[in-house]
Design a protein around this motif. Structure first.
Motif, PDB file in Angstrom:
ATOM      1  N   PHE A  44       0.845  -1.207   0.000  1.00  0.00           N
ATOM      2  CA  PHE A  44       0.000   0.000   0.000  1.00  0.00           C
ATOM      3  C   PHE A  44       0.867   1.239   0.000  1.00  0.00           C
ATOM      4  O   PHE A  44       1.939   1.262   0.604  1.00  0.00           O
ATOM      5  N   MET A  45       0.373   2.303  -0.650  1.00  0.00           N
ATOM      6  CA  MET A  45       1.097   3.576  -0.636  1.00  0.00           C
ATOM      7  C   MET A  45       0.148   4.704  -0.248  1.00  0.00           C
ATOM      8  O   MET A  45       0.313   5.826  -0.699  1.00  0.00           O
ATOM      9  N   ASN A  46      -0.893   4.397   0.535  1.00  0.00           N
ATOM     10  CA  ASN A  46      -1.797   5.470   0.950  1.00  0.00           C
ATOM     11  C   ASN A  46      -1.574   5.815   2.421  1.00  0.00           C
ATOM     12  O   ASN A  46      -0.889   5.094   3.137  1.00  0.00           O
ATOM     13  N   TYR A  47      -2.191   6.930   2.850  1.00  0.00           N
ATOM     14  CA  TYR A  47      -2.008   7.380   4.232  1.00  0.00           C
ATOM     15  C   TYR A  47      -2.947   6.660   5.199  1.00  0.00           C
ATOM     16  O   TYR A  47      -2.749   6.736   6.396  1.00  0.00           O
ATOM     17  N   GLY A  48      -3.948   5.980   4.681  1.00  0.00           N
ATOM     18  CA  GLY A  48      -4.796   5.134   5.516  1.00  0.00           C
ATOM     19  C   GLY A  48      -6.006   5.843   6.097  1.00  0.00           C
ATOM     20  O   GLY A  48      -6.178   7.063   5.981  1.00  0.00           O
ATOM     21  N   PHE A  49      -6.857   5.024   6.709  1.00  0.00           N
ATOM     22  CA  PHE A  49      -8.081   5.539   7.328  1.00  0.00           C
ATOM     23  C   PHE A  49      -8.518   4.546   8.400  1.00  0.00           C
ATOM     24  O   PHE A  49      -8.636   3.350   8.133  1.00  0.00           O
ATOM     25  N   VAL A  50      -8.720   5.057   9.619  1.00  0.00           N
ATOM     26  CA  VAL A  50      -9.251   4.224  10.709  1.00  0.00           C
ATOM     27  C   VAL A  50     -10.667   4.721  10.988  1.00  0.00           C
ATOM     28  O   VAL A  50     -10.848   5.843  11.469  1.00  0.00           O
ATOM     29  N   PRO A  51     -11.672   3.897  10.656  1.00  0.00           N
ATOM     30  CA  PRO A  51     -13.051   4.350  10.858  1.00  0.00           C
ATOM     31  C   PRO A  51     -13.426   4.368  12.334  1.00  0.00           C
ATOM     32  O   PRO A  51     -12.824   3.647  13.129  1.00  0.00           O
ATOM     33  N   GLU A  88      -9.545  -0.353 -10.739  1.00  0.00           N
ATOM     34  CA  GLU A  88      -8.909   0.626  -9.853  1.00  0.00           C
ATOM     35  C   GLU A  88      -7.924   1.449 -10.677  1.00  0.00           C
ATOM     36  O   GLU A  88      -7.004   0.907 -11.300  1.00  0.00           O
ATOM     37  N   VAL A  89      -8.088   2.762 -10.653  1.00  0.00           N
ATOM     38  CA  VAL A  89      -7.180   3.667 -11.371  1.00  0.00           C
ATOM     39  C   VAL A  89      -6.176   4.207 -10.348  1.00  0.00           C
ATOM     40  O   VAL A  89      -6.572   4.756  -9.317  1.00  0.00           O
ATOM     41  N   GLY A  90      -4.882   4.022 -10.646  1.00  0.00           N
ATOM     42  CA  GLY A  90      -3.841   4.422  -9.689  1.00  0.00           C
ATOM     43  C   GLY A  90      -3.690   3.357  -8.617  1.00  0.00           C
ATOM     44  O   GLY A  90      -3.704   3.646  -7.424  1.00  0.00           O
ATOM     45  N   SER A  91      -3.502   2.108  -9.052  1.00  0.00           N
ATOM     46  CA  SER A  91      -3.551   0.966  -8.127  1.00  0.00           C
ATOM     47  C   SER A  91      -2.249   0.738  -7.373  1.00  0.00           C
ATOM     48  O   SER A  91      -2.196  -0.105  -6.473  1.00  0.00           O
ATOM     49  N   GLY A  92      -1.193   1.451  -7.703  1.00  0.00           N
ATOM     50  CA  GLY A  92       0.054   1.361  -6.953  1.00  0.00           C
ATOM     51  C   GLY A  92       0.575  -0.063  -6.861  1.00  0.00           C
ATOM     52  O   GLY A  92       0.596  -0.805  -7.850  1.00  0.00           O
ATOM     53  N   ARG A  93       0.978  -0.457  -5.657  1.00  0.00           N
ATOM     54  CA  ARG A  93       1.533  -1.800  -5.451  1.00  0.00           C
ATOM     55  C   ARG A  93       0.460  -2.879  -5.362  1.00  0.00           C
ATOM     56  O   ARG A  93       0.776  -4.049  -5.144  1.00  0.00           O
ATOM     57  N   GLY A  94      -0.794  -2.484  -5.485  1.00  0.00           N
ATOM     58  CA  GLY A  94      -1.864  -3.463  -5.708  1.00  0.00           C
ATOM     59  C   GLY A  94      -2.573  -3.984  -4.475  1.00  0.00           C
ATOM     60  O   GLY A  94      -3.490  -4.805  -4.594  1.00  0.00           O
ATOM     61  N   GLY A  95      -2.189  -3.526  -3.278  1.00  0.00           N
ATOM     62  CA  GLY A  95      -2.805  -4.064  -2.067  1.00  0.00           C
ATOM     63  C   GLY A  95      -4.305  -3.807  -1.990  1.00  0.00           C
ATOM     64  O   GLY A  95      -5.057  -4.653  -1.502  1.00  0.00           O
ATOM     65  N   ALA A 122       3.470  -4.669  -8.687  1.00  0.00           N
ATOM     66  CA  ALA A 122       2.123  -5.097  -8.276  1.00  0.00           C
ATOM     67  C   ALA A 122       1.849  -6.511  -8.795  1.00  0.00           C
ATOM     68  O   ALA A 122       1.272  -7.340  -8.081  1.00  0.00           O
ATOM     69  N   ARG A 123       2.273  -6.797 -10.012  1.00  0.00           N
ATOM     70  CA  ARG A 123       2.059  -8.147 -10.567  1.00  0.00           C
ATOM     71  C   ARG A 123       2.814  -9.184  -9.721  1.00  0.00           C
ATOM     72  O   ARG A 123       2.289 -10.242  -9.410  1.00  0.00           O
ATOM     73  N   ARG A 124       4.041  -8.841  -9.347  1.00  0.00           N
ATOM     74  CA  ARG A 124       4.835  -9.802  -8.566  1.00  0.00           C
ATOM     75  C   ARG A 124       4.244  -9.996  -7.160  1.00  0.00           C
ATOM     76  O   ARG A 124       4.116 -11.117  -6.676  1.00  0.00           O
ATOM     77  N   LEU A 125       3.833  -8.889  -6.519  1.00  0.00           N
ATOM     78  CA  LEU A 125       3.372  -8.966  -5.127  1.00  0.00           C
ATOM     79  C   LEU A 125       1.997  -9.628  -5.000  1.00  0.00           C
ATOM     80  O   LEU A 125       1.635 -10.083  -3.920  1.00  0.00           O
ATOM     81  N   ASN A 126       1.211  -9.620  -6.098  1.00  0.00           N
ATOM     82  CA  ASN A 126      -0.180 -10.080  -5.998  1.00  0.00           C
ATOM     83  C   ASN A 126      -0.496 -11.207  -6.975  1.00  0.00           C
ATOM     84  O   ASN A 126      -1.669 -11.464  -7.267  1.00  0.00           O
ATOM     85  N   GLY A 127       0.533 -11.871  -7.454  1.00  0.00           N
ATOM     86  CA  GLY A 127       0.362 -12.914  -8.470  1.00  0.00           C
ATOM     87  C   GLY A 127      -0.440 -14.103  -7.966  1.00  0.00           C
ATOM     88  O   GLY A 127      -0.928 -14.901  -8.763  1.00  0.00           O
TER      89      GLY A 127
END
Ligand SMILES: C[S@@+](CC[C@H](N)C(=O)[O-])C[C@H]1O[C@@H](n2cnc3c(N)ncnc32)[C@H](O)[C@@H]1O
Length: 272
Positions: A44-51, A88-95, A122-127
């Motif tokens: 993941f490359m986002n800042y996250g969210f805790v609901p 998903e547009v802008g899927s980064g590392r795919g998490g 992303a292909r390697r990490l989520n294959g």
């Protein structure tokens, strides 16, 4: 004190300066990060969210990523994802695409990103995940047919785009009638109204709007130790990386905490 490079970058983003140069500079940065930092446990490359409230269900092996998955969980919660074709547009590392594919039973999930190194990673990490694929492409010119998807997801990517209205028009084009567009990203507080104008493409009707800022700060707090450990492992650009990662004390962290930066979520429905 903030890294001067990062300070200038945030300022330029907020004021929309040199959009094309900025767009390709971001791509270079993501290419460089994905080439340099290939850790198997970084999806993941986002800042996250805790609901607020009770934690959403997660398998034990996904618990370390809870804060980052939180942005995706809120993005798809209540949407008809089962059996859907999801982009998903802008899927980064795919998490995030991986989370949707593993938890929500879609027909397919396609992750699109304009950084070739990141797509390769992303292909390697989520294959290992069925119904999930990744391809290279630009958010402003989506390489898909009209009406190809039921749901489009866009998480923390749009601040890199040169032309957000072009992106929103492309989303409206590739969605089937009645399809959903679920969006989250941050902007300087003063730019949120402009973002809403940019996203309002013909054919997309606003269905929900939320401010996620408090939950984003909680996520940055939750991820602090892990980020510091990762940054501490490299000798290069540690200050820049701490800013980029939104570590405690960074400009971004302070902006979200004091209300100068807003992390917003929007949902749109394409007219049926
Ligand atoms: C902050 S990362 C977020 C990645 C992912 N959504 C996540 O939450 O982990 C932003 C991503 O958007 C991608 N991106 C930026 N501009 C893009 C564009 N014009 N078209 C496609 N992808 C883009 C970047 O390459 C990067 O992978």
């Amino acid at each position: 004190m903030a890294s001067p490079v990062f300070t200038r970058m945030l300022d330029a983003i907020d004021h929309g300066a040199f959009p094309r140069t900025r767009k390709w500079a971001w791509r270079g940065l993501y290419d460089m990060l994905s080439w340099f930092w290939r850790d198997d446990d970084w999806r993941f490359m986002n800042y996250g969210f805790v609901p607020d409230g009770a934690p959403f269900p997660l398998r034990p092996e996904d618990e370390p990523e809870r804060a980052f998955i939180g942005l995706y969980q809120q993005a798809v919660e209540g949407l008809p994802v089962a059996g859907a074709r999801v982009l998903e547009v802008g899927s980064g590392r795919g998490g995030g695409a991986r989370y949707v594919a593993r938890y929500c039973a879609p027909a397919v999930v396609v992750g699109l990103d304009y950084s070739p190194q990141t797509v390769q990673l992303a292909r390697r990490l989520n294959g290992d995940t069925p119904a999930l694929s990744f391809q290279t492409g630009d958010a402003e010119r989506l390489p898909f047919a009209d009406g190809a998807f039921d749901i489009v997801v866009n998480i923390e990517s749009s601040h890199c785009y040169a032309d957000v209205p072009a992106f929103a028009r492309e989303v409206a084009r590739v969605l089937k009638p009645g399809g959903w567009f679920t969006f989250a990203d941050m902007r300087g507080k003063a730019m949120v109204a402009e973002l809403d104008r940019q996203l309002a493409a013909p054919g997309l009707e606003l269905a929900a709007a939320r401010d996620l800022s408090a939950g984003a700060v909680a996520a940055l707090d939750a991820a602090e130790a892990r980020k510091r450990a990762r940054i501490g492992r490299v000798w290069l650009m540690q200050r820049f990386m701490a800013e980029f990662a939104g570590a405690q004390g960074s400009m971004l962290y302070k902006g979200l905490a004091n209300g100068q930066v807003a992390y917003v979520a929007r949902r749109y429905r394409k007219a049926a």
